[in-house]
Design an enzyme around this catalytic site. Structure first.
Site, mmCIF file in Angstrom:
data_model
loop_
_atom_site.group_PDB
_atom_site.id
_atom_site.type_symbol
_atom_site.label_atom_id
_atom_site.label_comp_id
_atom_site.label_asym_id
_atom_site.label_seq_id
_atom_site.Cartn_x
_atom_site.Cartn_y
_atom_site.Cartn_z
ATOM 1 N N ASP A 149 -2.186 -9.688 5.684
ATOM 2 C CA ASP A 149 -1.824 -8.460 6.400
ATOM 3 C C ASP A 149 -2.607 -7.291 5.810
ATOM 4 O O ASP A 149 -2.516 -7.004 4.617
ATOM 5 C CB ASP A 149 -0.316 -8.204 6.229
ATOM 6 C CG ASP A 149 0.127 -6.982 7.005
ATOM 7 O OD1 ASP A 149 0.169 -7.079 8.250
ATOM 8 O OD2 ASP A 149 0.407 -5.940 6.389
ATOM 9 N N TYR A 191 -4.868 1.025 4.785
ATOM 10 C CA TYR A 191 -4.704 0.530 3.413
ATOM 11 C C TYR A 191 -6.013 0.538 2.629
ATOM 12 O O TYR A 191 -6.015 0.330 1.427
ATOM 13 C CB TYR A 191 -4.171 -0.917 3.386
ATOM 14 C CG TYR A 191 -2.874 -1.170 4.097
ATOM 15 C CD1 TYR A 191 -1.997 -0.140 4.407
ATOM 16 C CD2 TYR A 191 -2.514 -2.472 4.466
ATOM 17 C CE1 TYR A 191 -0.809 -0.392 5.078
ATOM 18 C CE2 TYR A 191 -1.330 -2.729 5.124
ATOM 19 C CZ TYR A 191 -0.487 -1.684 5.432
ATOM 20 O OH TYR A 191 0.680 -1.948 6.094
ATOM 21 N N LYS A 205 -4.185 -3.145 11.679
ATOM 22 C CA LYS A 205 -3.365 -2.169 12.414
ATOM 23 C C LYS A 205 -4.149 -0.930 12.804
ATOM 24 O O LYS A 205 -5.003 -0.461 12.040
ATOM 25 C CB LYS A 205 -2.156 -1.754 11.563
ATOM 26 C CG LYS A 205 -1.413 -2.938 10.977
ATOM 27 C CD LYS A 205 -0.148 -2.548 10.238
ATOM 28 C CE LYS A 205 0.390 -3.740 9.477
ATOM 29 N NZ LYS A 205 -0.191 -3.910 8.149
ATOM 30 N N HIS A 258 0.200 0.803 14.255
ATOM 31 C CA HIS A 258 0.791 0.906 12.916
ATOM 32 C C HIS A 258 2.087 1.729 12.902
ATOM 33 O O HIS A 258 3.089 1.304 12.339
ATOM 34 C CB HIS A 258 -0.239 1.536 11.964
ATOM 35 C CG HIS A 258 0.003 1.241 10.522
ATOM 36 N ND1 HIS A 258 -0.998 1.173 9.585
ATOM 37 C CD2 HIS A 258 1.147 0.988 9.830
ATOM 38 C CE1 HIS A 258 -0.483 0.900 8.405
ATOM 39 N NE2 HIS A 258 0.818 0.786 8.523
HETATM 40 P P1 NAP Z 1 6.994 -5.835 -1.368
HETATM 41 O O1 NAP Z 1 6.188 -7.013 -0.988
HETATM 42 O O2 NAP Z 1 8.437 -5.785 -1.066
HETATM 43 O O3 NAP Z 1 6.860 -5.540 -2.925
HETATM 44 C C1 NAP Z 1 5.631 -5.503 -3.581
HETATM 45 C C2 NAP Z 1 5.906 -5.196 -5.047
HETATM 46 O O4 NAP Z 1 6.721 -6.212 -5.606
HETATM 47 C C3 NAP Z 1 4.646 -5.147 -5.848
HETATM 48 O O5 NAP Z 1 4.813 -4.103 -6.789
HETATM 49 C C4 NAP Z 1 4.593 -6.496 -6.560
HETATM 50 O O6 NAP Z 1 3.964 -6.338 -7.807
HETATM 51 C C5 NAP Z 1 6.058 -6.836 -6.716
HETATM 52 N N1 NAP Z 1 6.335 -8.267 -6.625
HETATM 53 C C6 NAP Z 1 5.741 -9.181 -5.809
HETATM 54 N N2 NAP Z 1 6.274 -10.400 -5.973
HETATM 55 C C7 NAP Z 1 7.251 -10.267 -6.900
HETATM 56 C C8 NAP Z 1 8.165 -11.173 -7.499
HETATM 57 N N3 NAP Z 1 8.188 -12.472 -7.161
HETATM 58 N N4 NAP Z 1 9.020 -10.684 -8.432
HETATM 59 C C9 NAP Z 1 9.010 -9.379 -8.781
HETATM 60 N N5 NAP Z 1 8.168 -8.474 -8.250
HETATM 61 C C10 NAP Z 1 7.291 -8.908 -7.306
HETATM 62 O O7 NAP Z 1 6.421 -4.472 -0.753
HETATM 63 P P2 NAP Z 1 5.199 -3.949 0.109
HETATM 64 O O8 NAP Z 1 3.926 -4.153 -0.603
HETATM 65 O O9 NAP Z 1 5.608 -2.579 0.512
HETATM 66 O O10 NAP Z 1 5.230 -4.841 1.420
HETATM 67 C C11 NAP Z 1 4.416 -5.998 1.582
HETATM 68 C C12 NAP Z 1 3.307 -5.775 2.580
HETATM 69 O O11 NAP Z 1 3.848 -5.310 3.822
HETATM 70 C C13 NAP Z 1 2.307 -4.667 2.210
HETATM 71 O O12 NAP Z 1 1.399 -5.068 1.219
HETATM 72 C C14 NAP Z 1 1.680 -4.387 3.563
HETATM 73 O O13 NAP Z 1 0.726 -5.387 3.855
HETATM 74 C C15 NAP Z 1 2.895 -4.495 4.482
HETATM 75 N N6 NAP Z 1 3.519 -3.182 4.771
HETATM 76 C C16 NAP Z 1 3.490 -2.750 6.079
HETATM 77 C C17 NAP Z 1 4.006 -1.520 6.398
HETATM 78 C C18 NAP Z 1 3.941 -1.066 7.834
HETATM 79 O O14 NAP Z 1 4.167 0.129 8.115
HETATM 80 N N7 NAP Z 1 3.653 -1.937 8.769
HETATM 81 C C19 NAP Z 1 4.612 -0.711 5.420
HETATM 82 C C20 NAP Z 1 4.664 -1.189 4.106
HETATM 83 C C21 NAP Z 1 4.121 -2.432 3.801
HETATM 84 P P3 NAP Z 1 2.767 -7.320 -8.327
HETATM 85 O O15 NAP Z 1 1.619 -7.156 -7.378
HETATM 86 O O16 NAP Z 1 2.486 -6.787 -9.679
HETATM 87 O O17 NAP Z 1 3.351 -8.701 -8.332
#
Ligand code: NAP
Length: 317
Positions: free
Chosen positions: A51, A56, A86, A119
């Site tokens: 994704d 980004y 997006k 997005h």
């Molecule tokens: P997330 O996946 O909920 O959390 C990511 C964070 O959690 C990072 O700091 C990561 O650190 C840590 N992490 C990952 N695996 C872990 C585990 N097993 N145990 C503990 N900590 C862990 O949050 P997100 O990055 O906001 O969401 C994921 C993806 O969704 C984004 O990268 C993006 O592609 C997409 N997104 C889309 C939108 C939208 O508007 N469409 C908005 C936000 C996000 P480390 O890297 O150090 O492991």
């Protein structure tokens, strides 16, 4: 290498996709080489769904990682991957949509995307570069004309499927009233503390798949926190399975029949996040999670600025 189950997206595209994808939005932004190396590690670990988004600034790193994975023989063909990008809100205008996807494809060094999403359900003036966004730079989205641009992208073969992100039931109703190609996917914030029950029911009835973002509560980002990865109830359930609270959250989301994208650039954690498919939650455990007190999603509303257009990004309504 982990085997990830697949789902079929809506009948408007008939595409299959691994239920878990690697997110590539990081905060603070990772340097391009770190992102590229992490994505190659993810491909080695078994991720085939990625994704990204113009916003980004990870499209280039993902493109380079795919090219290198092909060179290294980690994958035989680009077709083995499912790539989502997006349309950024600054380009949310009828005539800017096709040029915007072409820019993303150039960044990714690809001929086509698997899924292209609007997005945000709003339009930003083109000069917006920083958060919080001031009210004067945000405008309502002309969904009908922008969706025509999205349909053109699919008709031109620039993407196999189209969809939306951060769309509420109300916005989806409006979109469905004129869409010639209905949205295949709605990517929204979802986790045990923001379960999106109403939106999930609505999307199920309308054959729109849901993809959960920030499934771990986006810990470490400007808007996220540790309320998922350190949640007492999830930790208690995790103990019984020899898993982590993070894995319980991902498994619960998977068991709701939705896809998820989670970001980890850490080799161990990205593997752990795939180790959720050979065990399941008991009914009692699922019920406990279903009943967790809900807090309103804060992903964007909190960082973008507190006015109506931004607050609408908290889907559900
Ligand atoms: P997330 O996946 O909920 O959390 C990511 C964070 O959690 C990072 O700091 C990561 O650190 C840590 N992490 C990952 N695996 C872990 C585990 N097993 N145990 C503990 N900590 C862990 O949050 P997100 O990055 O906001 O969401 C994921 C993806 O969704 C984004 O990268 C993006 O592609 C997409 N997104 C889309 C939108 C939208 O508007 N469409 C908005 C936000 C996000 P480390 O890297 O150090 O492991």
């Amino acid at each position: 290498m982990a085997k990830v189950p697949e789902i079929t997206l809506s009948s408007s595209c008939n595409r299959t996709r691994p239920v878990i994808g690697m997110g590539t939005s990081s905060y603070p932004p990772a340097d391009p080489e770190t992102a590229k190396v992490a994505i190659i590690e993810a491909i080695k670990a078994g991720y085939r769904h990625f994704d990204t988004a113009f916003a980004y600034r990870s499209e280039q790193s993902l493109g380079e990682a795919i090219a290198e994975a092909l060179n290294l023989g980690l994958i035989k063909s680009r077709d083995e991957l499912f790539i989502t990008s997006k349309l950024w809100a600054s380009f949310a205008e009828r005539d800017l949509v096709v040029p915007a996807i072409k820019t993303s494809l150039r960044n990714l060094q690809l001929d086509y995307l698997d899924l292209y999403l609007i997005h945000w359900p709003l339009k930003l003036s083109q000069e917006v570069r920083q958060m919080p966004i001031v009210k004067e730079h945000a405008f309502p989205l002309d969904i009908k004309s922008v969706w025509e641009g999205m349909e053109e992208c699919q008709n031109l073969g620039l993407t196999k499927a189209i969809g939306v992100s951060n769309f509420s039931c109300k916005k989806l109703e409006e979109l469905l009233s004129f869409a010639k190609i209905p949205p295949a996917d709605n990517q929204v914030e979802m986790n045990p503390l923001w379960q999106q029950k109403k939106l999930r029911e609505f999307c199920k009835a309308k054959d729109i798949h849901i993809t959960a973002f920030s499934p771990l509560g986006a810990n470490g980002t400007k808007w996220g926190d540790n309320r998922i990865v350190e949640c007492d109830i999830l930790e208690e359930i995790a103990k019984a399975h020899g898993k982590t609270a993070a894995q319980i959250s991902l498994r619960w989301i998977y068991e709701q029949g939705v896809s998820l994208v989670t970001k980890s650039y850490n080799k161990e954690r990205m593997k752990q996040n795939l180790e959720i498919f050979d065990w399941s939650l008991t009914e009692e455990e699922s019920n406990k999670i279903d009943q967790l007190p809900q807090r309103k999603g804060v992903t964007f509303a909190s960082i973008l600025g507190p006015h109506d257009l931004m607050l609408e990004l908290d889907a559900e309504t």
